[in-house]
Structure formats: C-alpha cells, structure tokens
Scaffold this motif. Sequence first.
Motif, PDB file in Angstrom:
ATOM      1  N   UNK A   3      -4.787  10.351  51.580  1.00 37.24           N
ATOM      2  CA  UNK A   3      -3.846  10.917  52.545  1.00 37.24           C
ATOM      3  C   UNK A   3      -4.507  12.067  53.288  1.00 37.24           C
ATOM      4  N   UNK A   4      -3.990  12.353  54.476  1.00 37.19           N
ATOM      5  CA  UNK A   4      -4.472  13.507  55.222  1.00 37.19           C
ATOM      6  C   UNK A   4      -4.019  14.789  54.536  1.00 37.19           C
ATOM      7  N   UNK A   5      -4.969  15.658  54.212  1.00 35.94           N
ATOM      8  CA  UNK A   5      -4.622  16.950  53.626  1.00 35.94           C
ATOM      9  C   UNK A   5      -4.528  18.016  54.716  1.00 35.94           C
ATOM     10  N   UNK A   6      -5.174  17.771  55.855  1.00 35.07           N
ATOM     11  CA  UNK A   6      -5.089  18.671  56.996  1.00 35.07           C
ATOM     12  C   UNK A   6      -4.740  17.860  58.234  1.00 35.07           C
ATOM     13  N   UNK A  66      -0.859  21.611  56.214  1.00 40.59           N
ATOM     14  CA  UNK A  66      -1.809  21.663  55.102  1.00 40.59           C
ATOM     15  C   UNK A  66      -1.149  21.090  53.859  1.00 40.59           C
ATOM     16  N   UNK A  67      -1.716  20.019  53.320  1.00 40.75           N
ATOM     17  CA  UNK A  67      -1.212  19.395  52.090  1.00 40.75           C
ATOM     18  C   UNK A  67       0.286  19.099  52.184  1.00 40.75           C
ATOM     19  N   UNK A  68       0.705  18.627  53.342  1.00 40.91           N
ATOM     20  CA  UNK A  68       2.095  18.219  53.539  1.00 40.91           C
ATOM     21  C   UNK A  68       3.037  19.299  54.005  1.00 40.91           C
ATOM     22  N   UNK A  69       2.582  20.552  54.040  1.00 44.00           N
ATOM     23  CA  UNK A  69       3.437  21.666  54.466  1.00 44.00           C
ATOM     24  C   UNK A  69       3.015  22.165  55.837  1.00 44.00           C
TER      25      UNK A  69
END
Length: 279
Positions: A3-6, A66-69
Amino acid sequence: MSQNIIEVSNLKYKYDESDKFAVNDFSMSIKQGEWVSIIGKNGSGKSTLISLLDGLIEKNSGEITIDGDTLNASNVYGIRDKIGIVFQNPSNQFVASTVEDDIAFGLENHNLDQNIMHEKVYQALKDVDMLEYAKNDPSRLSGGQKQRIAIAGVLAMQPKIIILDEATSMLDPKAKILITNLINDVRNKYNLTIISITHDINEIQESSRTILIKDGQKILDTTPSELFTQLASVEEYGLRLPFSEKLRLKLADSGFNVPDKYLNDEEIIEWITQYHSKM
C-alpha cells in the motif's frame, strides 16, 4: 501489492519573502518498503518538500497523507513519530556524552519503561554494528561511525519512514558505500520506507525509484537504470555521470557494440568480461 504509505497531491508552498513557489503543484506516491531518491539542484525544492512531509512547515494548498492519515495540525506530532530523519552532519544530532545515552534520549522523551528502553538501544546498536561503542563519546567517532549512531538513534524510535537528508555527503567514498549498504539492510529487515535527498550515485543506484525536481515541480519519476539515459544533461540537475556510464559511452564512441542503456559497475564489468572471452 504494498500500500502507499505516502501520498502527496497538488502540494504548493511559497516562503513569505519569495514571489515563486518552492514546491509547485507537486504530487507523488510512495509504497511501503520502497526506497525513493529525490534529486535536483540546490534550491530545487527538495528540502522544502521534506519539511512539508514532516509537518515542520505548513502547506499553502494540496494534501499530504502519511500511513493513511491526512496531515493536519491535530495529528502532526503523531505523524512525526512515524518519520525519522538522518541529516548531513550527524554531530548536530548528538545531545549526550555517550553513544547509548544519545540513542536513549528520544526514548526518554516518550517516558518508556527503563527495561524496554535498554532493549531498544541495544537492538539499534546491534543493527548498525556499533555495540562495542556504547560507552564511547559520539563526538570522538569517525564520520562513518557517527552516521551509524545517528541512524541507530532513528531506528530506536521504530519509525515506518526514514528520510536521509544528504546523509552521506560528508563521508569518504568507502564510508558512503558502507552507510548505503547499512540503510538497505535495515530497510529490508524492518520493511522501512526510505526517502533520500541526495546527489550521491550509490544512493541513487540502490533506490527503487528516482524523482527529479526542478523549480519545485516533478520533472521525472523513473528507475535508476533509466535515469541517465532519459536525461540529456545530468550536470544541469547537479548530478555527475557514474564512471560505469562514462565508460559505456566511451566504448560506444570507439565503435564497440555495447548495450544502448545504462550499466552499473557490476554490469559493465560483466559485459567487458563476456566481450573479452569471445575474442
């Protein structure tokens, strides 16, 4: 598929005293576990981008996730806990008189149990192969050793993302390679995401992708193997051709049928060996 973390979307930032955007409509995504090199001349917007990702400055517009947030004023400190930064001069990061106390400093600020803290310090020093220097004064270590301790201090905090801000630029060639290999080892061990702001060819070659920035905008997003063949002039962007590429071009100019693509050191040696064996 990772998954994309950034995720960065249409990011803009302009310093108060400037009439130009330092980061201008910039977008990118980085997957968990990737190593992405961000390159460009001084003043291209690289350091500003990093400051935006870490919440050190506030964007004018756009979105950072960043990490979903999605980064905002209410969660900026929590997001910073997920990001560790290793700077150009490790001495600027030292705050204690011994290596182990310096690594423990950030953990102490999180009010961790002493036993847990000692375990984290021990593991971080082990990861960077510096256990025997735990009682040493960090200011008396060599440049490469200092950078290992700076990396250990970041690892102890267990971030998901490590940003290398010209982290090898002050080191000699041998130390550069050792630090680059170390970063790759811990990345693979902990599935870390690495972003390196760099002009160093070794770092670029180790990365999964390379993003080229000019005037705050993304010019190129490619693989290291394609980078040098896609740029008409690498010097324009503050880079120098690696020796292997200079040699490949020289061989091509001399009439040798070398591959029409970038070759790293190992690949050019393999090609020369195979060519010589056929003579």
